[in-house]
Design a protein around this motif. Structure first.
Motif, PDB file in Angstrom:
ATOM      1  N   SER A 140       2.523   2.196 -18.242  1.00 55.09           N
ATOM      2  CA  SER A 140       2.404   3.788 -17.884  1.00 55.09           C
ATOM      3  C   SER A 140       1.283   4.167 -17.242  1.00 55.09           C
ATOM      4  CB  SER A 140       2.389   4.233 -19.657  1.00 55.09           C
ATOM      5  OG  SER A 140       1.284   3.869 -20.351  1.00 55.09           O
ATOM      6  N   ASP A 141       1.029   5.422 -17.291  1.00 59.89           N
ATOM      7  CA  ASP A 141      -0.262   5.997 -16.456  1.00 59.89           C
ATOM      8  C   ASP A 141      -1.531   5.414 -16.960  1.00 59.89           C
ATOM      9  OD1 ASP A 141       1.431   7.292 -14.849  1.00 59.89           O
ATOM     10  OD2 ASP A 141       1.101   9.361 -15.839  1.00 59.89           O
ATOM     11  N   GLY A 142      -2.288   5.204 -16.186  1.00 62.07           N
ATOM     12  CA  GLY A 142      -3.622   4.474 -16.569  1.00 62.07           C
ATOM     13  C   GLY A 142      -4.134   3.340 -15.416  1.00 62.07           C
ATOM     14  N   ILE A 143      -5.174   3.089 -15.681  1.00 66.64           N
ATOM     15  CA  ILE A 143      -5.755   1.743 -14.868  1.00 66.64           C
ATOM     16  C   ILE A 143      -5.582   0.458 -15.611  1.00 66.64           C
ATOM     17  CG2 ILE A 143      -7.555   0.928 -13.354  1.00 66.64           C
ATOM     18  CD1 ILE A 143      -8.680   3.942 -13.036  1.00 66.64           C
ATOM     19  N   TRP A 144      -4.936  -0.744 -15.003  1.00 69.92           N
ATOM     20  CA  TRP A 144      -4.619  -1.844 -15.712  1.00 69.92           C
ATOM     21  C   TRP A 144      -5.176  -3.045 -14.893  1.00 69.92           C
ATOM     22  CZ3 TRP A 144      -2.953  -0.402 -20.391  1.00 69.92           C
ATOM     23  CH2 TRP A 144      -2.230   0.940 -20.385  1.00 69.92           C
ATOM     24  N   THR A 145      -5.861  -3.902 -15.234  1.00 77.36           N
ATOM     25  CA  THR A 145      -6.053  -5.089 -14.630  1.00 77.36           C
ATOM     26  C   THR A 145      -5.162  -6.309 -14.708  1.00 77.36           C
ATOM     27  OG1 THR A 145      -8.514  -4.773 -15.232  1.00 77.36           O
ATOM     28  CG2 THR A 145      -7.945  -6.729 -14.580  1.00 77.36           C
ATOM     29  N   VAL A 146      -4.646  -6.872 -13.767  1.00 80.43           N
ATOM     30  CA  VAL A 146      -3.506  -7.754 -13.539  1.00 80.43           C
ATOM     31  C   VAL A 146      -4.251  -8.937 -14.002  1.00 80.43           C
ATOM     32  CG1 VAL A 146      -2.033  -9.069 -12.013  1.00 80.43           C
ATOM     33  CG2 VAL A 146      -2.572  -6.552 -11.719  1.00 80.43           C
ATOM     34  N   GLY A 147      -3.299  -9.761 -14.946  1.00 81.25           N
ATOM     35  CA  GLY A 147      -3.700 -11.035 -15.488  1.00 81.25           C
ATOM     36  C   GLY A 147      -4.275 -10.684 -16.890  1.00 81.25           C
ATOM     37  N   THR A 148      -4.892  -9.580 -17.250  1.00 80.46           N
ATOM     38  CA  THR A 148      -5.647  -9.175 -18.512  1.00 80.46           C
ATOM     39  C   THR A 148      -4.552  -8.040 -19.275  1.00 80.46           C
ATOM     40  OG1 THR A 148      -7.632  -9.587 -17.576  1.00 80.46           O
ATOM     41  CG2 THR A 148      -7.498  -8.291 -19.702  1.00 80.46           C
ATOM     42  N   ASP A 149      -4.434  -6.980 -18.601  1.00 80.05           N
ATOM     43  CA  ASP A 149      -3.834  -5.969 -19.171  1.00 80.05           C
ATOM     44  C   ASP A 149      -2.199  -6.163 -18.862  1.00 80.05           C
ATOM     45  OD1 ASP A 149      -6.071  -4.844 -20.268  1.00 80.05           O
ATOM     46  OD2 ASP A 149      -6.264  -3.629 -18.211  1.00 80.05           O
ATOM     47  N   VAL A 169      -3.262   0.399  -5.582  1.00 80.57           N
ATOM     48  CA  VAL A 169      -3.722  -0.982  -5.969  1.00 80.57           C
ATOM     49  C   VAL A 169      -5.023  -1.107  -5.712  1.00 80.57           C
ATOM     50  CG1 VAL A 169      -3.198  -3.605  -5.699  1.00 80.57           C
ATOM     51  CG2 VAL A 169      -1.336  -1.985  -5.795  1.00 80.57           C
ATOM     52  N   LEU A 170      -6.030  -1.561  -6.592  1.00 78.07           N
ATOM     53  CA  LEU A 170      -7.347  -1.746  -6.313  1.00 78.07           C
ATOM     54  C   LEU A 170      -7.758  -2.987  -6.538  1.00 78.07           C
ATOM     55  CD1 LEU A 170      -8.445   1.689  -8.341  1.00 78.07           C
ATOM     56  CD2 LEU A 170      -7.863   1.367  -5.905  1.00 78.07           C
ATOM     57  N   LYS A 171      -8.916  -3.426  -5.764  1.00 80.77           N
ATOM     58  CA  LYS A 171      -9.458  -4.967  -6.071  1.00 80.77           C
ATOM     59  C   LYS A 171     -10.467  -4.793  -7.239  1.00 80.77           C
ATOM     60  CE  LYS A 171     -12.403  -8.120  -3.734  1.00 80.77           C
ATOM     61  NZ  LYS A 171     -13.086  -8.652  -2.484  1.00 80.77           N
ATOM     62  N   SER A 172     -10.226  -5.484  -8.172  1.00 84.57           N
ATOM     63  CA  SER A 172     -10.780  -5.391  -9.311  1.00 84.57           C
ATOM     64  C   SER A 172     -12.306  -5.764  -9.244  1.00 84.57           C
ATOM     65  CB  SER A 172     -10.349  -6.894 -10.123  1.00 84.57           C
ATOM     66  OG  SER A 172      -9.061  -6.641 -10.554  1.00 84.57           O
ATOM     67  N   GLU A 201      -3.395   1.226 -10.600  1.00 80.70           N
ATOM     68  CA  GLU A 201      -3.573   2.564 -11.164  1.00 80.70           C
ATOM     69  C   GLU A 201      -2.255   3.540 -11.205  1.00 80.70           C
ATOM     70  OE1 GLU A 201      -6.565   6.560 -10.445  1.00 80.70           O
ATOM     71  OE2 GLU A 201      -6.794   4.791  -9.100  1.00 80.70           O
ATOM     72  N   SER A 202      -1.967   4.331 -11.996  1.00 83.58           N
ATOM     73  CA  SER A 202      -0.621   5.055 -11.979  1.00 83.58           C
ATOM     74  C   SER A 202      -0.967   6.406 -12.460  1.00 83.58           C
ATOM     75  CB  SER A 202       0.470   4.571 -12.923  1.00 83.58           C
ATOM     76  OG  SER A 202       1.548   5.290 -12.918  1.00 83.58           O
ATOM     77  N   VAL A 203      -0.892   7.476 -11.623  1.00 82.83           N
ATOM     78  CA  VAL A 203      -1.057   8.794 -12.383  1.00 82.83           C
ATOM     79  C   VAL A 203       0.088   9.745 -12.138  1.00 82.83           C
ATOM     80  CG1 VAL A 203      -2.563  10.938 -11.772  1.00 82.83           C
ATOM     81  CG2 VAL A 203      -3.372   8.626 -11.352  1.00 82.83           C
ATOM     82  N   ARG A 204       0.715  10.281 -12.998  1.00 84.41           N
ATOM     83  CA  ARG A 204       1.735  11.113 -13.306  1.00 84.41           C
ATOM     84  C   ARG A 204       3.239  10.511 -12.606  1.00 84.41           C
ATOM     85  NH1 ARG A 204      -2.441  14.322 -11.815  1.00 84.41           N
ATOM     86  NH2 ARG A 204      -1.841  14.267  -9.504  1.00 84.41           N
ATOM     87  N   CYS A 205       3.167   9.150 -12.734  1.00 86.55           N
ATOM     88  CA  CYS A 205       4.435   8.465 -12.215  1.00 86.55           C
ATOM     89  C   CYS A 205       5.271   8.052 -13.390  1.00 86.55           C
ATOM     90  CB  CYS A 205       3.944   7.467 -11.528  1.00 86.55           C
ATOM     91  SG  CYS A 205       2.973   7.709 -10.006  1.00 86.55           S
ATOM     92  N   GLY A 206       4.951   8.250 -14.480  1.00 88.78           N
ATOM     93  CA  GLY A 206       5.876   8.036 -15.755  1.00 88.78           C
ATOM     94  C   GLY A 206       5.864   6.365 -16.180  1.00 88.78           C
ATOM     95  N   THR A 207       6.640   5.688 -16.443  1.00 87.60           N
ATOM     96  CA  THR A 207       6.815   4.183 -16.705  1.00 87.60           C
ATOM     97  C   THR A 207       7.117   3.242 -15.605  1.00 87.60           C
ATOM     98  OG1 THR A 207       7.308   4.948 -19.074  1.00 87.60           O
ATOM     99  CG2 THR A 207       7.406   2.731 -18.582  1.00 87.60           C
ATOM    100  N   TRP A 208       6.430   2.403 -15.501  1.00 85.28           N
ATOM    101  CA  TRP A 208       7.029   1.148 -14.436  1.00 85.28           C
ATOM    102  C   TRP A 208       7.389   0.191 -15.301  1.00 85.28           C
ATOM    103  CZ3 TRP A 208       6.138   2.008  -9.084  1.00 85.28           C
ATOM    104  CH2 TRP A 208       4.982   3.149  -8.956  1.00 85.28           C
ATOM    105  N   VAL A 209       8.442  -0.558 -14.710  1.00 93.23           N
ATOM    106  CA  VAL A 209       8.746  -1.779 -15.337  1.00 93.23           C
ATOM    107  C   VAL A 209       9.163  -3.074 -14.584  1.00 93.23           C
ATOM    108  CG1 VAL A 209      10.986  -3.010 -16.572  1.00 93.23           C
ATOM    109  CG2 VAL A 209      10.422  -0.263 -16.884  1.00 93.23           C
TER     110      VAL A 209
END
Length: 211
Positions: A140-149, A169-172, A201-209
């Protein structure tokens, strides 16, 4: 009317002559004939009634006729009852056949229903599994770390996004200063691919699957 003379006994010591013997037998036969004639006249002169004309016989005959008539009536009623019983038995037999046919159809419907229920249950299980997997692989919306979150891979918006949707998509470890990729799709269902060592990072995009 002549008078019968009594027979004179013959002395035992005097033999009976043929003439005397003939006379004696004539007297015996004549007496017997007279007695027979007298008896026959008496019998012939008696007025003996016909038993069929007696009140008892007529009453018995009427009773017998009534009994036979009642017997015939009861026999006719019995035959009607037997006929009705046979007809009723035929109806019951047909009803039994109809019930058996209905029971067979119900059994067939039950089998089909059981098969349909099993298919629905299997589909629900499969859908439930997919939903669980989607839930586990949804972001969902937020900032998530790949491999951890979240897991690495390609993600797609579950529903069409609005015009104010923003993703990046940001560099950790760069606190968002190093942008690898980003976008403002403005609609549709955009897709994003992320790898380990990156943040999403997702802002006002809803849910990603995850796909």
């Amino acid at each position: 009317m002549s008078t019968l003379k009594p027979l004179q006994p013959v002395p035992a010591d005097q033999p009976e002559t043929p003439k005397a013997k003939k006379k004696r037998w004539g007297l015996i036969l004549g007496s017997a004939s007279a007695i027979a004639a007298l008896g026959g006249g008496v019998f012939w002169g008696m007025n003996i009634p016909d038993p069929k004309e007696s009140e008892e016989y007529i009453a018995l005959s009427d009773t017998t006729t009534a009994v036979f008539a009642e017997r015939d009536k009861l026999s006719s009623e019995l035959n009607e009852l037997k006929s009705g019983l046979a007809e009723r038995e035929g109806e019951l037999e047909q009803q039994g056949k109809d019930l058996d046919a209905r029971s067979t159809k119900l059994d067939e419907r039950d089998e089909k229903l059981a098969g349909a229920e099993a298919a629905v249950a299997a589909r629900e299980k499969a859908v439930g599994k997919i939903e669980v997997e989607q839930e586990e692989n949804s972001v969902s919306d937020g900032i998530w770390t790949v491999g951890t979150d979240i897991k690495a891979g390609t993600y797609r918006a579950k529903e069409a996004v609005g015009s104010n949707c923003y993703w990046a998509v940001l560099k950790s470890g760069t606190n968002g200063d190093d942008i690898v990729n980003n976008g403002i799709p403005g609609g549709g269902r955009p897709t994003v691919t992320v790898r380990k060592g990156q943040d999403f990072e997702s802002v006002r995009c809803g849910t990603w699957v995850k796909q």
